[in-house]
Design a protein around this motif. Structure first.
Motif, PDB file in Angstrom:
ATOM      1  N   GLY A 165       0.785  -1.221   0.000  1.00 55.42           N
ATOM      2  CA  GLY A 165       0.000   0.000   0.000  1.00 55.42           C
ATOM      3  C   GLY A 165       0.813   1.265   0.000  1.00 55.42           C
ATOM      4  O   GLY A 165       0.259   2.369  -0.063  1.00 55.42           O
ATOM      5  N   HIS A 166       2.142   1.147   0.080  1.00 57.76           N
ATOM      6  CA  HIS A 166       3.018   2.318   0.074  1.00 57.76           C
ATOM      7  C   HIS A 166       3.481   2.690  -1.331  1.00 57.76           C
ATOM      8  O   HIS A 166       4.280   3.616  -1.479  1.00 57.76           O
ATOM      9  N   ALA A 167       3.028   1.976  -2.335  1.00 53.94           N
ATOM     10  CA  ALA A 167       3.354   2.277  -3.734  1.00 53.94           C
ATOM     11  C   ALA A 167       2.085   2.758  -4.419  1.00 53.94           C
ATOM     12  O   ALA A 167       1.132   1.990  -4.590  1.00 53.94           O
ATOM     13  N   LEU A 168       2.057   4.028  -4.785  1.00 45.13           N
ATOM     14  CA  LEU A 168       0.851   4.653  -5.318  1.00 45.13           C
ATOM     15  C   LEU A 168       1.059   5.071  -6.766  1.00 45.13           C
ATOM     16  O   LEU A 168       2.053   5.728  -7.090  1.00 45.13           O
ATOM     17  N   GLU A 169       0.132   4.719  -7.613  1.00 43.68           N
ATOM     18  CA  GLU A 169       0.154   5.173  -8.997  1.00 43.68           C
ATOM     19  C   GLU A 169      -0.686   6.441  -9.091  1.00 43.68           C
ATOM     20  O   GLU A 169      -1.904   6.415  -8.932  1.00 43.68           O
ATOM     21  N   GLY A 170      -0.037   7.579  -9.309  1.00 38.67           N
ATOM     22  CA  GLY A 170      -0.729   8.851  -9.298  1.00 38.67           C
ATOM     23  C   GLY A 170      -1.509   9.127 -10.569  1.00 38.67           C
ATOM     24  O   GLY A 170      -1.307   8.494 -11.609  1.00 38.67           O
ATOM     25  N   MET A 171      -2.394  10.112 -10.484  1.00 37.30           N
ATOM     26  CA  MET A 171      -3.169  10.534 -11.649  1.00 37.30           C
ATOM     27  C   MET A 171      -2.269  11.088 -12.746  1.00 37.30           C
ATOM     28  O   MET A 171      -2.654  11.120 -13.914  1.00 37.30           O
ATOM     29  N   ASP A 172      -1.059  11.525 -12.367  1.00 36.99           N
ATOM     30  CA  ASP A 172      -0.131  12.118 -13.339  1.00 36.99           C
ATOM     31  C   ASP A 172       0.718  11.079 -14.056  1.00 36.99           C
ATOM     32  O   ASP A 172       1.580  11.425 -14.871  1.00 36.99           O
ATOM     33  N   GLY A 173       0.510   9.798 -13.753  1.00 36.39           N
ATOM     34  CA  GLY A 173       1.258   8.742 -14.429  1.00 36.39           C
ATOM     35  C   GLY A 173       2.539   8.335 -13.726  1.00 36.39           C
ATOM     36  O   GLY A 173       3.175   7.360 -14.132  1.00 36.39           O
TER      37      GLY A 173
END
Length: 264
Positions: A165-173
């Motif tokens: 859960g500490h790896a996030l794929e952001g809206m910015d890619g």
């Protein structure tokens, strides 16, 4: 985020330390008011850890960001130390993530679990286990160069708690890593779910950045870390970077607990 007024709008109740969601509001030179969402972790809300007795968790979060930024890698969101409603603490830019099933167009997260016989193309199995119902599952992560860069950073900062859960794929890619309060210890404490690349060579582009990091360490990197972690930990960081330059290969697990618990 650095100077705006912090207004608490929520709390991450699952976190082991006080983790508050805030909006930082300020007025620019043009007179326009703007708001930035961020995470605020006050030092006074930290739970002491016997194996990380020096400094603060906030200081380790900031030092981890400084390492990522010094490398030129946009892996950790902008992270600063500033005063807030509950005193000094770490403040980090909030990362908005797309809807897993809708906007991203796939059903698996960057780190996920699935049946061992259903590991899809483009994901790497890390380990097999049993879920709460006794069913066999595989812990997997995406074979994604954005995530691989995070795995290299974790080796450098000696991340003791890289949960899924500490790896996030952001809206910015971009892919961002969060929660770096137990990193940068002088002793080897690497615990991560990103073991899929263990024993493989690190790509030349990443290693070029690590070489530059080592070469500029004394004049550029070390001053950014002073006061956040100990001198011994700073020297150990440089030692890990030099070791990667000498042998640019992702390490194999070396402890009986190579994966954090819980894994998510």
């Amino acid at each position: 985020m650095e100077t705006g007024e912090l207004t608490i709008i929520g709390r991450v109740v699952s976190a082991s330390n006080a983790t508050l969601v805030c909006e930082a509001t300020g007025t620019g030179d043009d007179g326009e008011t703007s708001t930035v969402r961020c995470v605020y972790k006050p030092v006074r809300g930290e739970v002491p850890l016997w194996d990380f007795p020096d400094g603060t968790l906030a200081g380790r979060e900031i030092a981890s960001y400084e390492v990522s930024d010094s490398l030129g890698w946009n892996v950790i969101p902008t992270t600063i130390l500033r005063d807030g409603p509950f005193g000094p603490g770490m403040v980090q830019r909030w990362i908005d993530t797309p809807d897993r099933d809708g906007e991203r167009g796939r059903t698996l997260d960057l780190v996920d679990i699935c049946r061992p016989d259903l590991v899809p193309t483009g994901w790497i199995p890390v380990m097999q286990a049993y879920d709460g119902d006794g069913e066999e599952v595989s812990l997997i992560h995406a074979d994604d160069p954005r995530l691989q860069r995070m795995a290299v950073l974790d080796v450098l900062i000696n991340n003791a708690d890289r949960k899924g859960g500490h790896a996030l794929e952001g809206m910015d890619g971009y892919v961002y890593g969060v929660d770096h309060g137990i990193c940068l210890h002088s002793q080897n404490k690497l615990r991560t779910v990103l073991w899929g690349w263990a024993g493989t060579a690190i790509d030349d582009a990443a290693m070029s950045d690590v070489v530059a990091f080592v070469e500029s360490f004394t004049t550029v990197v070390e001053p950014r870390l002073r006061g956040h972690i100990t001198d011994e930990e700073i020297e150990s960081l440089l030692g890990r970077a030099r070791a990667l330059v000498a042998n640019p290969v992702m390490p194999e697990p070396q402890s009986s607990r190579p994966i954090p618990w819980p894994a998510f």
